[in-house]
Design an enzyme around this catalytic site. Structure first.
Site, mmCIF file in Angstrom:
data_model
loop_
_atom_site.group_PDB
_atom_site.id
_atom_site.type_symbol
_atom_site.label_atom_id
_atom_site.label_comp_id
_atom_site.label_asym_id
_atom_site.label_seq_id
_atom_site.Cartn_x
_atom_site.Cartn_y
_atom_site.Cartn_z
ATOM 1 N N ASN A 40 0.509 -1.530 -0.317
ATOM 2 C CA ASN A 40 -0.187 -0.117 0.037
ATOM 3 C C ASN A 40 0.881 1.013 -0.283
ATOM 4 O O ASN A 40 0.734 2.181 -1.082
ATOM 5 C CB ASN A 40 -0.792 -0.278 1.376
ATOM 6 C CG ASN A 40 -2.971 -0.425 0.617
ATOM 7 O OD1 ASN A 40 -2.518 -0.573 -0.145
ATOM 8 N ND2 ASN A 40 -2.610 -1.092 1.868
ATOM 9 N N HIS A 99 -2.748 3.753 -1.855
ATOM 10 C CA HIS A 99 -4.349 1.889 -1.545
ATOM 11 C C HIS A 99 -5.177 1.492 -2.747
ATOM 12 O O HIS A 99 -6.031 0.833 -2.414
ATOM 13 C CB HIS A 99 -5.431 3.080 -0.737
ATOM 14 C CG HIS A 99 -4.277 3.215 0.596
ATOM 15 N ND1 HIS A 99 -4.598 2.458 1.636
ATOM 16 C CD2 HIS A 99 -3.172 4.191 1.442
ATOM 17 C CE1 HIS A 99 -3.608 2.519 3.069
ATOM 18 N NE2 HIS A 99 -3.098 3.792 2.137
ATOM 19 N N GLU A 145 -5.540 -7.944 5.148
ATOM 20 C CA GLU A 145 -5.388 -8.664 3.922
ATOM 21 C C GLU A 145 -5.339 -10.053 4.134
ATOM 22 O O GLU A 145 -4.356 -10.810 3.762
ATOM 23 C CB GLU A 145 -4.348 -8.388 3.744
ATOM 24 C CG GLU A 145 -2.831 -8.509 4.632
ATOM 25 C CD GLU A 145 -2.977 -7.448 6.267
ATOM 26 O OE1 GLU A 145 -1.757 -7.120 6.101
ATOM 27 O OE2 GLU A 145 -3.978 -6.615 5.893
#
Length: 311
Positions: A187, A192, A223
């Protein structure tokens, strides 16, 4: 794996229950062009068919020898697996008290014999539409909005239900927990939006790995993903986890900030347990989470597994 829309590729299922075969045949002829029609000629058989086929609607005779329609309705409404299936009572009894009792038991409608085909078709169509709309709303409530796989609530429901079934049948239940390696770094490096796209691609790759309709892939949080595999031993679960690992690598999503590889990888923890009465399903989650920790500690991008012997 489960689909996430009611009846995306199949016809609705209708169960007709009557202890008079001629009545069953009449209703079968009436609906066979538009439905997959299942038939039962006793209350016990009706419950068995419901548990196996999960029909979308039941046409249920009230007066039958042995277990009558009222008792069938009571039992179906008491079972979480069948309590949401709408039931329409069909009976020659005309008393208002009979109709009231049927509705109190949980039936959605009441049709008098002799049946009028036009009225029966119209009422079945109405209640089926309501049922499918309800199924769709429930499906949306149990779907992860970002990835399209099941959400944590659905995972919690399924692992609890699968635990009970495997406990009753004394079959192994396996759980895979998978985590995207160095996802925070991903990220930070790619943004993002790219991170969201990565999670969607990983979820799809995991979902495509399982093939049985009762296997579940869910987003467990952030995640992290989970895969519930009923009636699957450790070697079978490890094989699926290995395919998941390969499937994610094959996506070839660049991850230059990873210490594992130049592409996105996952770490996986696998645990298998045959449930026993003195354990809860949380023991399986804890075991899989411990194996996931081992996979991360050993360098990530790998599968670690453990089979738990029931105490």
């Amino acid at each position: 794996m489960e689909t996430w829309l009611p009846h995306p590729h199949s016809r609705p299922k209708l169960l007709v229950v009557d202890d008079q075969p001629i009545n069953v045949r009449v209703l079968h002829e009436l609906f066979r062009e538009d439905f997959d029609v299942f038939m039962a000629t006793s209350g016990e058989q009706a419950i068995t068919v419901c548990q196996a086929q999960q029909p979308d609607l039941i046409l249920l005779d009230v007066v039958m020898e042995g277990m009558d329609g009222h008792e069938v309705c009571r039992r179906l409404k008491a079972d979480p697996a069948t309590q949401d299936i709408p039931i329409i009572f069909i009976t020659a009894q005309q008393q208002e008290s009979e109709e009231l009792l049927g509705l109190e038991l949980g039936a959605v409608d009441f049709i008098s014999k002799p049946i009028n085909p036009v009225i029966v078709k119209a009422r079945v169509r109405t209640h089926l539409t309501l049922k499918l709309q309800s199924d769709l709303l429930r499906t949306m409530a149990l779907m992860d909005g970002l990835t399209g796989v099941a959400n944590r609530r659905k995972f919690d429901e399924d692992i609890s239900a699968d635990w009970r079934v495997c406990l009753r049948e004394q079959k192994p239940l396996s759980l895979i927990l998978a985590d995207v390696d160095f996802f925070k770094r991903y990220n930070d490096r790619y943004g993002h939006q790219a991170g969201d796209g990565c999670l969607r691609a990983v979820a799809q790759a995991l979902a495509e790995t399982v093939r049985r309709p009762y296997d579940l892939v869910a987003r467990y949080g952030g995640e992290e993903f989970a895969c519930v595999l009923p009636n699957t031993d450790l070697s079978g679960a490890v094989e699926i986890a290995t395919r998941m690992q390969a499937g994610v690598r094959a996506l070839d999503i660049e991850h230059s900030a990873s210490d594992v590889d130049r592409v996105v990888t996952i770490s996986l923890g696998v645990a298998t347990l045959t449930p026993s009465a003195d354990l809860e399903f949380q023991a399986l989650i804890e075991a899989a989470d411990k194996q996931l920790y081992e996979a991360k500690s050993a360098g990530r991008g790998r599968v670690c597994s453990s089979s738990m012997a029931p105490s």
